[in-house]
Design an enzyme around this catalytic site. Structure first.
Site, PDB file in Angstrom:
ATOM      1  N   PRO A  11       0.838  -1.200   0.000  1.00  0.00           N
ATOM      2  CG  PRO A  11       0.058  -0.985   2.193  1.00  0.00           C
ATOM      3  CD  PRO A  11       0.767  -1.932   1.276  1.00  0.00           C
ATOM      4  CG  MET A  12       3.537   2.407  -1.796  1.00  0.00           C
ATOM      5  SD  MET A  12       4.779   2.369  -3.127  1.00  0.00           S
ATOM      6  CE  MET A  12       3.943   1.297  -4.313  1.00  0.00           C
ATOM      7  CB  VAL A  13      -0.328   7.612   0.808  1.00  0.00           C
ATOM      8  CG1 VAL A  13      -1.148   8.891   0.648  1.00  0.00           C
ATOM      9  CG2 VAL A  13      -0.773   6.864   2.063  1.00  0.00           C
ATOM     10  CD  GLN A  81      -2.658  -0.540   4.608  1.00  0.00           C
ATOM     11  OE1 GLN A  81      -2.307   0.577   4.266  1.00  0.00           O
ATOM     12  NE2 GLN A  81      -1.815  -1.423   5.118  1.00  0.00           N
ATOM     13  CB  CYS A 110       1.002   4.538   8.644  1.00  0.00           C
ATOM     14  SG  CYS A 110       1.369   6.211   8.030  1.00  0.00           S
ATOM     15  CE  LYS A 149       3.272  -3.175   4.667  1.00  0.00           C
ATOM     16  NZ  LYS A 149       3.915  -1.971   5.233  1.00  0.00           N
ATOM     17  CG  ASN A 208       7.058  -3.956   3.093  1.00  0.00           C
ATOM     18  OD1 ASN A 208       6.498  -3.045   3.680  1.00  0.00           O
ATOM     19  ND2 ASN A 208       7.666  -3.753   1.945  1.00  0.00           N
TER      20      ASN A 208
END
Length: 320
Positions: A11-13, A81, A110, A149, A208
């Site tokens: 997941p990447m904003v 997510q 995060c 995660k 990851n």
């Protein structure tokens, strides 16, 4: 969803929107996570069938703002997510989207101040009872797969203890980012501490951290024993990292991303952010291309910058 022997887009904003997820999948990603969406944000949305694009959109009520967009082509691999700090609210948000995705993942890693101040992301790592409440509430009330995660805690023992508590909630897999809250991206990922988690659990662990070439998938898998491997920045810079035959030149990947962003009517802010990340890695934003991206206000501007005006006009004219 099977979590063994998979290559996973992290997941990447502002990066993991529909065009980028589809691009990664074309190059070989088996599972693709969307960008984190906060539960509060999703609860302001209504589900809309977009006949023009053939997508399902979650649009903020009273606006044209698309918070999450998906399509049938990714139905078997897309993971939604969510950022949350409340089990009841998380459930309400998950119920809106659960029929349109393959899994719901709770962000517990995060480290950014926005997440921490809201009790979300890595703030959950110090609240095992709340983690248990959120995961068990979702699992009891949804037919959709639920996972989470995490990041590493201060000591390997603490990480293993939390991972075991998470496993007891019945989740089918756990993703572990091999860095602690205080670590920065430039700090090496601690693969040995991910290995400690793998050894302690019976469910698949998704490792990851520090995957930048296709060969790194095997390296981290051998080092950690993880069932599957997740990649973030390595994919953001060049989505063809998932291809066993080797990377495609980034200029070609970038152009394909632009075309997919046009095809799926991606938010121009997301498109610009992703392009800037690619350019900063391989080139420089101070060069003409970078300055050109910064100046773009619309998707048509992006198309013009990359010589895709004809494609843009064709796509727009053929929308229903």
């Amino acid at each position: 969803m099977d979590y063994r022997d998979k290559l996973v887009l992290a997941p990447m904003v502002r990066v993991g929107t529909l065009p980028f997820r589809l691009l990664a999948a074309e190059y070989g990603a088996d599972i693709t996570y969307g960008e984190e969406i906060i539960d509060h944000k999703l609860l302001k949305c209504e589900r809309v069938t977009n006949e023009s694009l053939g997508t399902t959109d979650f649009v903020e009520k009273g606006t044209d703002s698309v918070v999450f967009r998906t399509c049938p082509q990714e139905r078997g691999r897309v993971v939604f997510q969510m950022g949350t700090s409340n089990a009841v609210r998380a459930l309400k948000a998950a119920q809106l989207v659960c029929q349109d995705v393959s899994a719901i993942d709770i962000n517990m890693g995060c480290p950014k101040s926005f997440s921490l101040s809201g009790g979300m992301g890595a703030a959950l790592l110090s609240k095992p009872e709340l983690i248990h409440d959120i995961l068990t509430t979702l699992r009891r009330n949804l037919d959709t797969t639920v996972t989470c995660k995490i990041r590493l805690l201060n000591t390997p023992k603490d990480t293993v203890e939390l991972a075991r508590r998470i496993e007891k909630t019945g989740v089918p897999a756990l993703a572990v980012h091999g860095r602690k809250i205080k670590d920065r991206p430039r700090d090496p990922a601690k693969w040995d501490e991910i290995a400690d988690v793998v050894s302690a659990l019976s469910i698949p662990v998704i490792a990851n951290g520090d995957v930048f070439e296709y060969e790194d998938f095997k390296r981290i898998k051998d080092a950690t024993g993880a069932a599957s491997i997740m990649v973030a920045r390595g994919a953001m810079w060049n989505a063809s990292i998932f291809c066993a035959k080797g990377k495609t030149p980034w200029e070609d990947v970038k152009r394909e991303y632009v075309r997919k962003s046009i095809l799926w009517d991606n938010d121009v802010k997301s498109t610009k952010h992703t392009l800037k990340e690619m350019i900063m890695h391989y080139s420089c934003l101070e060069l003409p291309e970078g300055k050109g991206v910064i100046k773009c206000d619309t998707s048509e501007d992006v198309a013009r910058l990359y010589g895709e005006e004809d494609y843009y006009n064709f796509v727009v004219s053929n929308r229903k």
